[in-house]
Design a protein around this motif. Structure first.
Motif, PDB file in Angstrom:
ATOM      1  N   GLY A 233      52.528  17.680  41.221  1.00  0.00           N
ATOM      2  CA  GLY A 233      51.653  17.751  42.389  1.00  0.00           C
ATOM      3  C   GLY A 233      51.865  16.592  43.324  1.00  0.00           C
ATOM      4  N   GLY A 234      51.243  16.679  44.506  1.00  0.00           N
ATOM      5  CA  GLY A 234      51.474  15.686  45.545  1.00  0.00           C
ATOM      6  C   GLY A 234      50.489  14.534  45.509  1.00  0.00           C
ATOM      7  N   ARG A 235      50.375  13.882  46.636  1.00  0.00           N
ATOM      8  CA  ARG A 235      49.514  12.710  46.727  1.00  0.00           C
ATOM      9  C   ARG A 235      48.035  13.096  46.805  1.00  0.00           C
ATOM     10  N   THR A 236      47.204  12.172  46.428  1.00  0.00           N
ATOM     11  CA  THR A 236      45.761  12.378  46.506  1.00  0.00           C
ATOM     12  C   THR A 236      45.161  11.265  47.344  1.00  0.00           C
ATOM     13  N   LEU A 237      44.134  11.616  48.118  1.00  0.00           N
ATOM     14  CA  LEU A 237      43.404  10.617  48.894  1.00  0.00           C
ATOM     15  C   LEU A 237      42.104  10.319  48.164  1.00  0.00           C
ATOM     16  N   VAL A 238      41.855   9.049  47.926  1.00  0.00           N
ATOM     17  CA  VAL A 238      40.640   8.674  47.198  1.00  0.00           C
ATOM     18  C   VAL A 238      39.774   7.786  48.091  1.00  0.00           C
ATOM     19  N   ILE A 239      38.514   8.197  48.299  1.00  0.00           N
ATOM     20  CA  ILE A 239      37.612   7.437  49.183  1.00  0.00           C
ATOM     21  C   ILE A 239      36.398   6.990  48.377  1.00  0.00           C
ATOM     22  N   ARG A 240      36.009   5.724  48.553  1.00  0.00           N
ATOM     23  CA  ARG A 240      34.796   5.226  47.920  1.00  0.00           C
ATOM     24  C   ARG A 240      33.767   4.898  49.010  1.00  0.00           C
ATOM     25  N   PRO A 241      32.642   5.623  49.001  1.00  0.00           N
ATOM     26  CA  PRO A 241      31.621   5.321  49.993  1.00  0.00           C
ATOM     27  C   PRO A 241      31.009   3.943  49.734  1.00  0.00           C
ATOM     28  N   GLY A 264      39.100  20.881  49.411  1.00  0.00           N
ATOM     29  CA  GLY A 264      39.334  20.569  48.002  1.00  0.00           C
ATOM     30  C   GLY A 264      38.698  19.264  47.559  1.00  0.00           C
ATOM     31  N   ALA A 265      37.778  18.718  48.343  1.00  0.00           N
ATOM     32  CA  ALA A 265      37.163  17.433  47.992  1.00  0.00           C
ATOM     33  C   ALA A 265      36.356  17.553  46.710  1.00  0.00           C
ATOM     34  N   THR A 266      36.644  16.657  45.731  1.00  0.00           N
ATOM     35  CA  THR A 266      35.879  16.676  44.484  1.00  0.00           C
ATOM     36  C   THR A 266      35.384  15.278  44.159  1.00  0.00           C
ATOM     37  N   PRO A 267      34.109  15.168  43.790  1.00  0.00           N
ATOM     38  CA  PRO A 267      33.560  13.854  43.481  1.00  0.00           C
ATOM     39  C   PRO A 267      33.900  13.418  42.062  1.00  0.00           C
ATOM     40  N   ASP A 268      34.033  12.120  41.861  1.00  0.00           N
ATOM     41  CA  ASP A 268      34.152  11.550  40.516  1.00  0.00           C
ATOM     42  C   ASP A 268      32.953  10.625  40.341  1.00  0.00           C
ATOM     43  N   GLU A 269      31.937  11.153  39.668  1.00  0.00           N
ATOM     44  CA  GLU A 269      30.655  10.439  39.594  1.00  0.00           C
ATOM     45  C   GLU A 269      30.819   9.060  38.933  1.00  0.00           C
ATOM     46  N   THR A 270      31.569   9.015  37.844  1.00  0.00           N
ATOM     47  CA  THR A 270      31.661   7.742  37.126  1.00  0.00           C
ATOM     48  C   THR A 270      32.386   6.685  37.941  1.00  0.00           C
ATOM     49  N   ALA A 271      33.462   7.102  38.650  1.00  0.00           N
ATOM     50  CA  ALA A 271      34.197   6.127  39.455  1.00  0.00           C
ATOM     51  C   ALA A 271      33.486   5.870  40.781  1.00  0.00           C
ATOM     52  N   GLY A 272      32.581   6.769  41.175  1.00  0.00           N
ATOM     53  CA  GLY A 272      31.913   6.632  42.468  1.00  0.00           C
ATOM     54  C   GLY A 272      32.849   6.903  43.620  1.00  0.00           C
ATOM     55  N   SER A 275      37.827  12.515  45.817  1.00  0.00           N
ATOM     56  CA  SER A 275      39.262  12.642  46.044  1.00  0.00           C
ATOM     57  C   SER A 275      39.594  14.018  46.599  1.00  0.00           C
ATOM     58  N   LEU A 276      40.629  14.059  47.397  1.00  0.00           N
ATOM     59  CA  LEU A 276      41.065  15.338  47.973  1.00  0.00           C
ATOM     60  C   LEU A 276      42.574  15.318  48.122  1.00  0.00           C
ATOM     61  N   PRO A 277      43.196  16.489  48.044  1.00  0.00           N
ATOM     62  CA  PRO A 277      44.654  16.527  48.189  1.00  0.00           C
ATOM     63  C   PRO A 277      45.076  16.050  49.583  1.00  0.00           C
ATOM     64  N   LEU A 278      46.121  15.238  49.609  1.00  0.00           N
ATOM     65  CA  LEU A 278      46.592  14.689  50.876  1.00  0.00           C
ATOM     66  C   LEU A 278      47.846  15.446  51.297  1.00  0.00           C
ATOM     67  N   ALA A 299      33.887   1.901  51.579  1.00  0.00           N
ATOM     68  CA  ALA A 299      34.174   0.630  50.902  1.00  0.00           C
ATOM     69  C   ALA A 299      35.657   0.514  50.575  1.00  0.00           C
ATOM     70  N   ASP A 300      36.275   1.639  50.282  1.00  0.00           N
ATOM     71  CA  ASP A 300      37.669   1.586  49.829  1.00  0.00           C
ATOM     72  C   ASP A 300      38.317   2.935  50.092  1.00  0.00           C
ATOM     73  N   ILE A 301      39.557   2.901  50.454  1.00  0.00           N
ATOM     74  CA  ILE A 301      40.274   4.156  50.663  1.00  0.00           C
ATOM     75  C   ILE A 301      41.705   3.966  50.181  1.00  0.00           C
ATOM     76  N   GLY A 302      42.254   4.942  49.498  1.00  0.00           N
ATOM     77  CA  GLY A 302      43.603   4.764  48.995  1.00  0.00           C
ATOM     78  C   GLY A 302      44.277   6.095  48.695  1.00  0.00           C
ATOM     79  N   THR A 303      45.606   6.052  48.567  1.00  0.00           N
ATOM     80  CA  THR A 303      46.316   7.266  48.188  1.00  0.00           C
ATOM     81  C   THR A 303      47.034   6.962  46.875  1.00  0.00           C
ATOM     82  N   HIS A 304      47.152   7.967  46.020  1.00  0.00           N
ATOM     83  CA  HIS A 304      47.956   7.714  44.817  1.00  0.00           C
ATOM     84  C   HIS A 304      48.686   8.949  44.323  1.00  0.00           C
TER      85      HIS A 304
END
Lengths: 340, 278
Positions: A233-241, A264-272, A275-278, A299-304
């Motif tokens: 799969g491709g890259r993912t965009l991860v955003i932390r409010p 396709g935005a899905t929350p990760d409750e534990t990580a806060g 993430s959505l496909p980029l 607070a934070d934004i990243g791709t992985h």
């Protein structure tokens, strides 16, 4: 998996099979390691990694298939093969009652070095692995990391053409693990071919150019590390409010935004995080613009890229390791090995 | 730094073996030497492992001389019993020390270092032979202590020092052959405790159903028959006659025959077992 013809293989395994009673520890494994490279053999506990290494180092006889290491056949030329390999197992293979120096000196003598050369080589290796100060202490008193380094040093004394590292950092703390990694990278720079088994995705990513994923004694995927990732799969965009409480509101806003991939935005409750496909670089700007226009603090934004954990999950449909159960499976493996 | 090390070690590359990868006699002896050194360093690191070799002869000679000596040789004649007992204990020392080899080998296999040895270009038998070399050394120490103790409480040699040395040598030869049995046991059974348990089961009847502690003439006929063929009796009698005088040929030949027989049968089995063990 086939490479250019001018690349020689230091290890070639074809259809290797090993049974322990009813258990098929190896069920037709094919793999090759090009000279001067690191192949990561990745798999959960009980996948057959250790059995593979033991078969390739003449500790057990495979039931079927062939394996050549440094040009020697494991079944018909075990003596020559043993001159070409070094093995560092999961459990440090040094004598705990002997000092670091005495361990290395003994290995040197067993490798037919003269007394003088064995002494010199032991000294060199102790220095190289930063063990000079501990040289006279029994290896049993070493810390886990020191013992592993001594083990690596012992494996390197004879300048092996092919080095097997069977889960070299299992049970080590992160700092020591990094030390071992550095050492392995250095060996490869010096021309060694390495077959590394691991259940840590990060380790394979750090050290190996190519990967073979095995599960239940079979190769289930193989290729270059980035190829494998691309497959999954491709890259993912991860955003932390900025405000963790806004997580679900942010997911809702994204879902309704109608931008590329936001459905396709899905929350990760534990990580806060959410993430959505980029899918494109423009999407990144559009999503940030949309979120700030609606007044969300970020607070934070990243791709992985997908982690190898995710790769494994995608290939096998199961998590890469469930420690408690697998520990038992591995022990079972060892016991059956002893009985055989 | 890296490059410096690499160039410096270039000359230290191991000598290439012959094309076939066979291990020559000199290389084999060198390997046995390196491994025997390992076993000796282990003892140095763990002096308690010498307790059996040092204390057993002292305890046994005192215990048997003063507890049973009076009953066997008559009160006040303990000193005469010493000359009967010491050669017997020489036979027993070998048996007890060699028992430890089995548990030692079993323990060794639980450690990763055995894997290293078995992935190295050495004859696999050299690991076992090295162990035997060091254990024979331990037997020699135990026997020396036994003799010193014996002299202290009245042992006297009727023959010559050469005869005494002959008796010592004979018990070493027999002890070394016994070690193969215990190595085989150590490689076959799962735990060191099991090895010890089985070894005791074998040891007790052999030790006491023999002429080690007391002449066999007063035993019931069937037991006397057993003791006649018990190699420990042969060894005890051989050592006794070598030290006290008497016909030695029969018992010495019996001991040598037993030693060769045991070695020829169990050594190849043990080496095969060692090779196959995974």
């Amino acid at each position: 998996m086939t490479r250019k013809d001018n690349d020689r293989n230091a290890v070639e395994v074809r259809g290797l099979v090993k049974h322990f009673g009813a258990t098929k520890a190896l069920d037709g494994v094919d793999l090759e390691v090009r000279e001067g490279t690191v192949l990561g053999v990745l798999g959960p506990n009980g996948a057959g990694k250790t059995t593979l290494v033991r078969a390739l180092s003449t500790l057990i006889r495979p039931d079927a298939g062939t394996a050549r290491v440094a040009g020697y056949d494991v079944l018909t030329q075990p003596r020559q093969l043993r001159r070409a390999i070094g093995l560092t197992g999961q459990y440090a293979s040094v004598d705990e009652k002997l000092s670091g120096y005495e361990n290395l000196y003994m290995i040197g003598r067993l490798l037919d070095l003269s007394r003088k050369d064995a002494r010199r080589r032991a000294g060199e290796m102790l220095e190289r692995f930063s063990l000079t100060e501990a040289a006279k202490r029994p290896a049993g008193q070493y810390s886990g990391g020191m013992r592993r380094r001594l083990d690596l040093a012992a494996s390197m004394i004879g300048h092996p053409a092919v080095l097997y590292l069977d889960e070299p950092t299992t049970g080590l703390d992160p700092r020591t693990r990094n030390e071992v990694w550095e050492e392995v990278q250095r060996m490869v720079t010096e021309g060694a071919t390495v077959l590394l088994t691991t259940q840590y995705m990060e380790e394979a990513e750090q050290l190996a150019q190519e990967l073979t994923v095995i599960d239940r004694g079979r190769v289930i995927a193989g290729g270059r590390v980035d190829e494998l990732k691309a497959k999954v799969g491709g890259r993912t965009l991860v955003i932390r409010p900025a405000d963790p409480g806004e997580l679900s509101r942010m997911v809702g806003a994204l879902a309704q935004a109608g931008l590329d991939g936001t459905a396709g935005a899905t929350p990760d409750e534990t990580a806060g995080t959410v993430s959505l496909p980029l899918l494109s670089d423009e999407q990144l700007t559009a999503v940030i613009g949309m979120l700030s226009a609606r007044g969300f603090g970020i607070a934070d934004i990243g791709t992985h890229l997908p982690s190898l954990d995710e790769v494994f999950l995608a290939i096998t449909g199961q998590k890469a390791s469930a420690p408690a159960d697998d520990q038992a499976a591995e022990q079972n493996d060892a016991l059956q090995g002893a009985a055989a | 730094m890296t490059t410096a090390t690499t160039t410096a070690t270039a000359g230290a590359r191991p000598r290439a073996g012959s094309g076939e990868g066979r291990i020559g006699l000199r290389a084999n002896l060198r390997h046995i030497g390196a491994l025997a050194r390992r076993n000796m360093l282990q003892i140095k690191q763990d002096p308690e492992s010498m307790f059996d070799a040092v204390l057993m002869p002292i305890i046994f000679i005192l215990l048997f001389t003063y507890v049973f000596g009076g009953s066997i040789a008559g009160k006040g004649h303990e000193k005469e019993y010493v000359n009967y007992l010491v050669p017997g204990l020489m036979a027993m020392m070998g048996m007890n020390i060699s028992m430890a080899v089995g548990t030692g080998i079993n323990d060794d296999f639980k450690k990763g270092v055995m894997d290293r040895f078995r992935t190295m270009p050495i004859a696999r038998s050299s690991v076992l032979v090295a162990k035997i070399v060091v254990e024979v050394g331990r037997m020699l120490i135990a026997t020396s202590i036994l003799l010193v103790m014996g002299f202290a409480i009245g042992l006297h040699i009727e023959t010559s020092v050469l005869h005494l040395l002959g008796a010592v040598a004979l018990s070493m030869v027999f002890g070394a052959s016994l070690m193969w049995i215990f190595i085989l046991l150590g490689l076959t059974l799962r735990t060191a405790q099991a090895v010890q348990g089985v070894a005791m089961l074998v040891l007790m009847p052999l030790q006491f159903g023999s002429s080690i502690f007391t002449p066999t003439a007063n035993m019931p006929g069937w037991l006397e028959g057993f003791t006649k063929y018990n190699p420990l009796s042969n060894l005890a009698d051989a050592a006794r006659h070598l030290i006290n005088g008497g016909p030695v040929a029969h018992s010495v030949w019996m001991v040598l025959a037993w030693s060769v027989g045991i070695t020829v049968v169990t050594a190849p089995l043990a080496v095969t077992r060692f090779r196959r063990k995974t």
